[in-house]
Design an enzyme around this catalytic site. Structure first.
Site, mmCIF file in Angstrom:
data_model
loop_
_atom_site.group_PDB
_atom_site.id
_atom_site.type_symbol
_atom_site.label_atom_id
_atom_site.label_comp_id
_atom_site.label_asym_id
_atom_site.label_seq_id
_atom_site.Cartn_x
_atom_site.Cartn_y
_atom_site.Cartn_z
ATOM 1 C CE LYS A 131 0.965 1.219 4.478
ATOM 2 N NZ LYS A 131 1.799 2.371 4.842
ATOM 3 N N GLY B 221 3.856 -1.433 4.030
ATOM 4 C CA GLY B 221 2.902 -2.366 4.644
ATOM 5 C C GLY B 221 3.122 -3.829 4.289
ATOM 6 N N GLY B 222 4.311 -4.190 3.854
ATOM 7 C CA GLY B 222 4.552 -5.561 3.391
ATOM 8 C C GLY B 222 4.213 -6.621 4.430
ATOM 9 N N GLY B 223 4.766 -6.488 5.621
ATOM 10 C CA GLY B 223 4.522 -7.488 6.675
ATOM 11 C C GLY B 223 3.051 -7.533 7.056
ATOM 12 C CG ASP C 245 -0.279 0.004 8.506
ATOM 13 O OD1 ASP C 245 -1.011 0.914 8.920
ATOM 14 O OD2 ASP C 245 0.829 0.188 7.982
HETATM 15 O O1 C5P Z 1 0.499 -1.403 15.550
HETATM 16 P P1 C5P Z 1 1.940 -1.550 15.233
HETATM 17 O O2 C5P Z 1 2.569 -2.706 15.964
HETATM 18 O O3 C5P Z 1 2.222 -1.595 13.772
HETATM 19 O O4 C5P Z 1 2.624 -0.234 15.769
HETATM 20 C C1 C5P Z 1 4.012 -0.111 15.992
HETATM 21 C C2 C5P Z 1 4.253 1.048 16.930
HETATM 22 O O5 C5P Z 1 3.938 2.279 16.254
HETATM 23 C C3 C5P Z 1 3.379 1.056 18.164
HETATM 24 O O6 C5P Z 1 3.997 0.323 19.196
HETATM 25 C C4 C5P Z 1 3.285 2.524 18.516
HETATM 26 O O7 C5P Z 1 4.433 2.934 19.182
HETATM 27 C C5 C5P Z 1 3.294 3.185 17.150
HETATM 28 N N1 C5P Z 1 1.941 3.491 16.662
HETATM 29 C C6 C5P Z 1 1.275 4.592 17.176
HETATM 30 N N2 C5P Z 1 0.014 4.893 16.724
HETATM 31 C C7 C5P Z 1 -0.580 4.159 15.750
HETATM 32 C C8 C5P Z 1 0.102 3.035 15.201
HETATM 33 C C9 C5P Z 1 1.353 2.734 15.677
HETATM 34 O O8 C5P Z 1 1.802 5.292 18.046
HETATM 35 N N3 C5P Z 1 -1.795 4.492 15.312
#
Ligand code: C5P
Length: 305
Positions: free
Chosen positions: A17, A108-110, A144
């Site tokens: 994406k 967003g690959g993973g 994501d």
């Molecule tokens: O959800 P994901 O594991 O991809 O997020 C990685 C890190 O990015 C989270 O631990 C957080 O620190 C930050 N994040 C955030 N707000 C979001 C998505 C991610 O602060 N909406």
């Protein structure tokens, strides 16, 4: 035990994406940030093979050894779904992953791989969860991931889990450039200051144009991470300058970077920019947006097995 009729291997694409907009609205008390984003599926994709395996067995073969570990998000997706379905599935899954989307790139690959495995195993195992429950599982795997269950073009809110589909926009050619740096998403969120926060108006403008069937307002594409990433990673700023010097009128960061993209309505100018950047030694891709129908088609074809 769920009586599954799944006997044949399937191979499906997992699309990357870009974020047409990504406006971080502010920090929340749970450590995440509220955001609003128009996300768009693009043609660059990994390929995922799934074969039934003995019950309880989940394995991953990946052509990138760095991603083949037991903690890969696709294995977590398979185990999470198997542990949620009641009764549990009678088959495990042997997963194969052929990477083409660069890792930790903002594409967003993973997350796409994880959503693809979640969605396909859900169909193969004939699961009966509500759409909301499936989306909740996806959100547990990463902010994501819910978007990739549907794909196409969508307005994404919350920390990423509230998805509202948007009509497909006009098709766009895209040149992607990944500067040779790694940006951790968590670090990129931490580096934001309130000055970087958006108010959602760019996303509203883009979503409004799509809903009205109007051309995409390319001058309204926006990304809250761009100022801090371009400041903190000189390679990203150089890449942006190289894009402009090559003739790209609009250049935006995707996700928390470091990949930058330039959208084009016509192929020839996109090709010229792509070829010049490639000749300069940049890591570039020439790809395009993918409408929802194509994503859905890829899933339906395999779900008919
Ligand atoms: O959800 P994901 O594991 O991809 O997020 C990685 C890190 O990015 C989270 O631990 C957080 O620190 C930050 N994040 C955030 N707000 C979001 C998505 C991610 O602060 N909406």
């Amino acid at each position: 035990m769920i009586e599954t009729t799944w006997t044949r291997a399937i191979i499906v694409p997992a699309y990357a994406k870009i974020n047409l907009t990504l406006e971080v609205l502010g920090r929340r008390t749970d450590g995440y940030h509220d955001l609003v984003s128009v996300m768009q599926t693009i043609a660059l994709h990994d390929m995922i093979g799934l074969r039934p395996a003995p019950a309880g067995s989940y394995t991953l073969d990946c052509d990138d050894p760095a991603l083949a570990g037991d903690d890969n998000l696709v294995l977590r997706a398979a185990r999470l779904l198997a542990g949620t379905l009641d009764p549990p599935p009678t088959t495990g899954a042997a997963i194969e992953l052929r990477k083409a989307i660069p890792a930790q790139a903002g594409l967003g690959g993973g997350s796409s791989d994880a959503a693809c495995v979640l969605g396909m195993l859900y169909r193969m195992w004939d699961g009966h969860l509500s759409g909301e429950h499936l989306c909740e599982l996806a959100a547990q795997l990463g902010s994501d991931v819910p978007f990739f269950l549907g794909g196409g073009t969508a307005l994404v809110r919350g920390r990423g889990e509230h998805i509202a589909g948007l009509p497909d926009g006009e098709p766009l050619w895209l040149v992607l450039l990944k500067p040779p740096v790694a940006v951790s998403t968590a670090a990129a969120f931490k580096a934001l200051t309130p000055d970087d926060y958006g108010d959602g108006s760019a996303s509203d403008a883009v979503a409004g144009a799509l809903r009205a069937g109007q051309p995409l307002p390319l001058d309204r594409l926006a990304n809250s991470f761009e100022p801090s990433v371009l400041r903190d990673y000189p390679a990203a700023a150089r890449a942006r300058d190289a894009f402009h010097a090559a003739g790209a009128p609009f250049v935006r960061l995707s996700g928390s970077g470091p990949t930058l993209y330039a959208p084009f309505r016509e192929l020839l100018p996109a090709t010229a920019v792509y070829q010049r950047l490639r000749a300069e030694g940049h890591e570039v891709w020439l790809t395009h947006t993918v409408p929802l129908k194509s994503v859905a088609f890829a899933y339906q074809e395999t779900a008919r097995e």
